[in-house]
Design a protein around this motif. Structure first.
Motif, mmCIF file in Angstrom:
data_model
loop_
_atom_site.group_PDB
_atom_site.id
_atom_site.type_symbol
_atom_site.label_atom_id
_atom_site.label_comp_id
_atom_site.label_asym_id
_atom_site.label_seq_id
_atom_site.Cartn_x
_atom_site.Cartn_y
_atom_site.Cartn_z
ATOM 1 N N LEU A 116 -26.893 -14.192 32.231
ATOM 2 C CA LEU A 116 -26.753 -14.725 33.588
ATOM 3 C C LEU A 116 -27.771 -15.831 33.843
ATOM 4 O O LEU A 116 -27.451 -16.858 34.467
ATOM 5 C CB LEU A 116 -26.932 -13.597 34.602
ATOM 6 C CG LEU A 116 -26.722 -13.944 36.076
ATOM 7 C CD1 LEU A 116 -25.356 -14.574 36.302
ATOM 8 C CD2 LEU A 116 -26.880 -12.693 36.945
ATOM 9 N N LEU A 117 -28.968 -15.662 33.324
ATOM 10 C CA LEU A 117 -30.011 -16.665 33.508
ATOM 11 C C LEU A 117 -29.626 -17.986 32.831
ATOM 12 O O LEU A 117 -29.786 -19.066 33.418
ATOM 13 C CB LEU A 117 -31.330 -16.140 32.941
ATOM 14 C CG LEU A 117 -32.594 -16.946 33.238
ATOM 15 C CD1 LEU A 117 -32.891 -16.953 34.730
ATOM 16 C CD2 LEU A 117 -33.782 -16.366 32.465
ATOM 17 N N ARG A 118 -29.096 -17.900 31.613
ATOM 18 C CA ARG A 118 -28.673 -19.119 30.906
ATOM 19 C C ARG A 118 -27.512 -19.789 31.632
ATOM 20 O O ARG A 118 -27.472 -21.015 31.760
ATOM 21 C CB ARG A 118 -28.265 -18.792 29.465
ATOM 22 C CG ARG A 118 -29.415 -18.483 28.540
ATOM 23 C CD ARG A 118 -28.962 -18.460 27.089
ATOM 24 N NE ARG A 118 -27.950 -17.431 26.853
ATOM 25 C CZ ARG A 118 -28.231 -16.191 26.497
ATOM 26 N NH1 ARG A 118 -29.495 -15.811 26.343
ATOM 27 N NH2 ARG A 118 -27.264 -15.313 26.284
ATOM 28 N N TRP A 119 -26.580 -18.986 32.122
ATOM 29 C CA TRP A 119 -25.419 -19.549 32.804
ATOM 30 C C TRP A 119 -25.822 -20.285 34.073
ATOM 31 O O TRP A 119 -25.210 -21.294 34.431
ATOM 32 C CB TRP A 119 -24.432 -18.419 33.134
ATOM 33 C CG TRP A 119 -23.262 -18.869 33.944
ATOM 34 C CD1 TRP A 119 -22.159 -19.557 33.486
ATOM 35 C CD2 TRP A 119 -23.064 -18.703 35.349
ATOM 36 N NE1 TRP A 119 -21.291 -19.813 34.528
ATOM 37 C CE2 TRP A 119 -21.823 -19.305 35.679
ATOM 38 C CE3 TRP A 119 -23.807 -18.098 36.356
ATOM 39 C CZ2 TRP A 119 -21.327 -19.312 36.978
ATOM 40 C CZ3 TRP A 119 -23.317 -18.105 37.646
ATOM 41 C CH2 TRP A 119 -22.087 -18.711 37.951
ATOM 42 N N MET A 120 -26.869 -19.824 34.748
ATOM 43 C CA MET A 120 -27.345 -20.498 35.964
ATOM 44 C C MET A 120 -27.687 -21.961 35.715
ATOM 45 O O MET A 120 -27.625 -22.787 36.622
ATOM 46 C CB MET A 120 -28.577 -19.779 36.525
ATOM 47 C CG MET A 120 -28.280 -18.489 37.247
ATOM 48 S SD MET A 120 -29.811 -17.577 37.632
ATOM 49 C CE MET A 120 -30.760 -18.832 38.504
ATOM 50 N N GLY A 121 -28.059 -22.275 34.481
ATOM 51 C CA GLY A 121 -28.441 -23.640 34.154
ATOM 52 C C GLY A 121 -27.263 -24.526 33.777
ATOM 53 O O GLY A 121 -27.431 -25.734 33.606
ATOM 54 N N LYS A 122 -26.067 -23.938 33.662
ATOM 55 C CA LYS A 122 -24.880 -24.714 33.302
ATOM 56 C C LYS A 122 -24.417 -25.567 34.477
ATOM 57 O O LYS A 122 -24.629 -25.236 35.638
ATOM 58 C CB LYS A 122 -23.752 -23.780 32.860
ATOM 59 C CG LYS A 122 -24.084 -22.908 31.667
ATOM 60 C CD LYS A 122 -24.218 -23.714 30.396
ATOM 61 C CE LYS A 122 -24.408 -22.814 29.181
ATOM 62 N NZ LYS A 122 -24.559 -23.583 27.938
ATOM 63 N N ARG A 123 -23.726 -26.663 34.156
ATOM 64 C CA ARG A 123 -23.299 -27.614 35.180
ATOM 65 C C ARG A 123 -22.411 -26.955 36.242
ATOM 66 O O ARG A 123 -22.570 -27.215 37.439
ATOM 67 C CB ARG A 123 -22.577 -28.787 34.522
ATOM 68 C CG ARG A 123 -22.161 -29.882 35.501
ATOM 69 C CD ARG A 123 -21.505 -31.048 34.785
ATOM 70 N NE ARG A 123 -21.137 -32.108 35.725
ATOM 71 C CZ ARG A 123 -20.017 -32.112 36.442
ATOM 72 N NH1 ARG A 123 -19.157 -31.105 36.309
ATOM 73 N NH2 ARG A 123 -19.753 -33.110 37.267
ATOM 74 N N THR A 124 -21.461 -26.129 35.797
ATOM 75 C CA THR A 124 -20.546 -25.504 36.756
ATOM 76 C C THR A 124 -21.302 -24.651 37.764
ATOM 77 O O THR A 124 -21.053 -24.723 38.974
ATOM 78 C CB THR A 124 -19.507 -24.635 36.024
ATOM 79 O OG1 THR A 124 -18.703 -25.460 35.179
ATOM 80 C CG2 THR A 124 -18.594 -23.908 37.012
ATOM 81 N N ALA A 125 -22.237 -23.856 37.278
ATOM 82 C CA ALA A 125 -23.008 -22.987 38.171
ATOM 83 C C ALA A 125 -23.882 -23.810 39.114
ATOM 84 O O ALA A 125 -23.983 -23.513 40.314
ATOM 85 C CB ALA A 125 -23.876 -22.028 37.352
ATOM 86 N N GLN A 126 -24.525 -24.833 38.585
ATOM 87 C CA GLN A 126 -25.410 -25.641 39.413
ATOM 88 C C GLN A 126 -24.634 -26.387 40.494
ATOM 89 O O GLN A 126 -25.064 -26.449 41.648
ATOM 90 C CB GLN A 126 -26.194 -26.616 38.532
ATOM 91 C CG GLN A 126 -27.216 -25.920 37.632
ATOM 92 C CD GLN A 126 -28.088 -26.908 36.894
ATOM 93 O OE1 GLN A 126 -27.735 -28.067 36.715
ATOM 94 N NE2 GLN A 126 -29.248 -26.453 36.450
ATOM 95 N N LYS A 127 -23.476 -26.936 40.127
ATOM 96 C CA LYS A 127 -22.687 -27.675 41.115
ATOM 97 C C LYS A 127 -22.127 -26.731 42.180
ATOM 98 O O LYS A 127 -22.123 -27.055 43.375
ATOM 99 C CB LYS A 127 -21.554 -28.431 40.438
ATOM 100 C CG LYS A 127 -20.877 -29.448 41.369
ATOM 101 C CD LYS A 127 -19.924 -30.343 40.628
ATOM 102 C CE LYS A 127 -19.423 -31.504 41.479
ATOM 103 N NZ LYS A 127 -19.119 -31.180 42.863
#
Length: 219
Positions: free
Chosen positions: A161-172
């Motif tokens: 979950l922590l790594r996914w938070m840094g992905k573009r989709t999550a950030q946008k």
């Protein structure tokens, strides 16, 4: 009031059920409910490949749709299989495999950002799944601290979950819809746990203040 604070009015009940599979899956389901499997149209915007209408003669029951997807949006089939949770269903009297709340959150967020929301409610799903992830991760911490699962087993979903938070989709999605993904983590348990890898997750979520007195930006 729950451990997550005041109750939120985010109730959501779906009348449909999704399965990840293929034509054989669709035909098996169709046989089980005695209804035809209908091929999804070619311009289908989602990964649905078949739909089976489940019709109830009892007017008090709401008709539903069984949908067969060839994959879950935003998630590879390998990830879906590797992170699936096995639970016992009393109603079915059998064990069933379900995607983890984190997998569902990633998929719902992908749909939120990629699909027209005019007739969808992915934002509501995402907000509910944030709470579901927090409850799920809290339970994993309890199991690990009781010695029922290993440090690696409990740290895995947190780090995913922590790594996914840094992905573009999550950030946008976080920016566009004002979602704080840190709400998906059980911060109280992280602050009090003795498990080293979870303490590292906490440091990523709540960095220590820098020499100038300001906290560094969290991941």
């Amino acid at each position: 009031e729950s451990p997550d604070g005041p109750s939120l009015k985010l109730t959501y009940t779906s009348k449909d059920m999704d399965f990840v599979g293929d034509r054989a899956t669709a035909l098996t389901l169709a046989k089980m409910v005695n209804q035809p499997a209908e091929r999804a149209p070619r311009n289908e915007p989602t990964p649905v490949i078949y739909r089976i209408k489940r019709l109830f003669p009892d007017q008090t029951r709401q008709n539903s749709t069984l949908e067969v997807l060839d994959h879950l949006a935003g998630v590879t089939n390998n990830e879906l299989r590797e992170t699936a949770l096995t639970i016992y269903s009393k109603e079915l009297d059998m064990r069933v495999r379900l995607p983890s709340p984190i997998t569902c959150l990633k998929s719902a967020t992908r749909n939120l950002m990629r699909l027209n929301q005019e007739k969808r409610d992915d934002l509501k799903k995402v907000r509910i799944l944030v709470l579901s992830c927090r409850a799920y991760l809290r339970e994993q911490v309890k199991l690990a601290e009781a010695g029922k699962i290993t440090e690696g087993m409990v740290a895995g979903p947190f780090e995913t979950l922590l790594r996914w938070m840094g992905k573009r989709t999550a950030q946008k999605a976080g920016t566009d819809y004002k979602i704080d993904w840190r709400d998906a983590f059980p911060m109280g348990e992280l602050e009090n746990t003795f498990i080293p890898r979870l303490r590292q997750v906490l440091r990523c979520l709540k960095p220590a203040p820098s020499s100038n007195g300001h906290a560094a930006k969290a991941i």
